[in-house]
Design a protein around this motif. Structure first.
Motif, PDB file in Angstrom:
ATOM      1  N   PHE A 175      51.515  51.755  18.515  1.00 11.86           N
ATOM      2  CA  PHE A 175      50.341  51.117  19.105  1.00 11.86           C
ATOM      3  C   PHE A 175      49.761  50.156  18.078  1.00 11.86           C
ATOM      4  O   PHE A 175      49.737  50.435  16.879  1.00 11.86           O
ATOM      5  CB  PHE A 175      49.284  52.165  19.482  1.00 11.86           C
ATOM      6  N   ARG A 176      49.278  49.020  18.563  1.00 13.79           N
ATOM      7  CA  ARG A 176      48.719  47.996  17.676  1.00 13.79           C
ATOM      8  C   ARG A 176      47.550  47.312  18.399  1.00 13.79           C
ATOM      9  O   ARG A 176      47.615  47.074  19.602  1.00 13.79           O
ATOM     10  CB  ARG A 176      49.804  46.972  17.328  1.00 13.79           C
ATOM     11  N   LEU A 177      46.498  46.981  17.635  1.00 12.24           N
ATOM     12  CA  LEU A 177      45.371  46.268  18.226  1.00 12.24           C
ATOM     13  C   LEU A 177      45.778  44.851  18.616  1.00 12.24           C
ATOM     14  O   LEU A 177      46.652  44.253  17.992  1.00 12.24           O
ATOM     15  CB  LEU A 177      44.199  46.195  17.241  1.00 12.24           C
ATOM     16  N   THR A 178      45.131  44.312  19.627  1.00 10.87           N
ATOM     17  CA  THR A 178      45.355  42.926  20.022  1.00 10.87           C
ATOM     18  C   THR A 178      44.192  42.060  19.517  1.00 10.87           C
ATOM     19  O   THR A 178      43.159  42.566  19.074  1.00 10.87           O
ATOM     20  CB  THR A 178      45.439  42.776  21.548  1.00 10.87           C
ATOM     21  N   ALA A 179      44.359  40.765  19.645  1.00 10.08           N
ATOM     22  CA  ALA A 179      43.314  39.836  19.204  1.00 10.08           C
ATOM     23  C   ALA A 179      42.042  39.971  20.034  1.00 10.08           C
ATOM     24  O   ALA A 179      40.971  39.522  19.606  1.00 10.08           O
ATOM     25  CB  ALA A 179      43.831  38.404  19.286  1.00 10.08           C
ATOM     26  N   LYS A 180      42.131  40.625  21.182  1.00  8.23           N
ATOM     27  CA  LYS A 180      40.942  40.775  22.021  1.00  8.23           C
ATOM     28  C   LYS A 180      39.862  41.603  21.330  1.00  8.23           C
ATOM     29  O   LYS A 180      38.672  41.471  21.650  1.00  8.23           O
ATOM     30  CB  LYS A 180      41.327  41.418  23.356  1.00  8.23           C
ATOM     31  N   VAL A 181      40.252  42.442  20.381  1.00  5.96           N
ATOM     32  CA  VAL A 181      39.275  43.242  19.644  1.00  5.96           C
ATOM     33  C   VAL A 181      38.281  42.339  18.912  1.00  5.96           C
ATOM     34  O   VAL A 181      37.128  42.715  18.681  1.00  5.96           O
ATOM     35  CB  VAL A 181      40.001  44.182  18.649  1.00  5.96           C
TER      36      VAL A 181
END
Length: 268
Positions: free
Chosen positions: A75-81
């Motif tokens: 799992f990895r964060l997206t730029a939407k964060v």
């Protein structure tokens, strides 16, 4: 900075309106870092103290909302964060008001300048106008540094009332980041009170060896310290005495300009 698991230390005690599932979702987001940009479900659970089933529900909820990508078991964060952080930045006019003054200052002194606010025991960078990289630490908006040994941190701590300052000093672990770092609580208190009286702070190789930094407060209409700005330089370029003589007056003037500008803005 050291990698730490999200903690509740120093946070407010939850009340009747506390939404635990929302708090857990934020803890999952905060468990990702430069050291752990990609994690398995088990790793997220371990770093947040959640059960694997709880971590799974939150991760898949974040995925459904577009804040997390899934690649196999990772799992990895997206730029939407970033939307969460920029909502804060865009909700306060201070940063857009301060930027042109800081750009003029940087152009004049040919050194990078930053603005930060206090968040518990750390400072958080909210604006940075760079010229050259002079620290081994990579700094940008959202970067955090310990308040007790950074110039902007000392200015922000000096802006606290006596009771809050004592609480901060009593609960902060004072680690020696260099041989020059002030780690004696009484000496640190004395230095912060001196910063409060003189209206600026100078850090001489306490945060990083070779790094000298000056900081000044940005004040609201009521005189409350709402942020700090700084300028940093390697000692090979100029001594602490030289910075104090040649750079400090310009930094203080810039801080006053920003303070005057925001005092006419709604919300300050």
């Amino acid at each position: 900075m050291t990698d730490t698991t999200p903690s509740t230390e120093g946070k407010k005690t939850p009340g009747d309106s506390y939404v635990q599932s929302f708090a857990r979702g934020l803890a999952v987001i905060r468990s990702f870092s430069a050291q752990h940009p990609s994690q398995t479900m088990t790793e997220v659970a371990q770093r947040t103290g959640l059960t694997r089933a709880g971590a799974r529900r939150i991760l898949h909820t974040l995925h459904g909302l577009g804040y997390v990508d899934i690649n196999g078991r990772q799992f990895r964060l997206t730029a939407k964060v970033l939307d969460l952080g920029f909502a804060y930045l865009s909700s306060l006019p201070l940063w857009s008001l301060a930027e042109p003054f800081m750009e003029s200052f940087v152009q004049e002194v040919q050194e990078s300048s930053s603005a930060a606010v206090l968040d518990d025991k750390e400072i958080v960078y909210v604006l940075r106008v760079p010229t050259k990289k002079i620290m081994s630490i990579t700094l940008g908006i959202g970067s955090r540094l310990p308040a007790y040994c950074s110039s902007m941190g000392r200015v922000l701590l000096a802006g606290l009332d006596d009771a809050l300052l004592e609480q901060q000093l009593a609960s902060t672990e004072l680690l020696a980041r260099t041989p020059h770092t002030l780690t004696d609580r009484a000496a640190l208190r004395e230095e912060i009170l001196r910063v409060r009286q003189q209206g600026w702070a100078l850090i001489n190789e306490e945060l990083e060896e070779g790094l000298i930094s000056l900081a000044a407060p940005i004040r609201s209409r009521s005189g409350h310290v709402v942020a700090a700005i700084n300028v940093s330089m390697h000692k090979s370029r100029q001594s602490a005495e030289g910075m104090q003589q040649h750079i400090l007056p310009k930094l203080l003037a810039t801080a006053r300009q920003i303070s005057e500008r925001i005092s006419h803005s709604a919300g300050f």
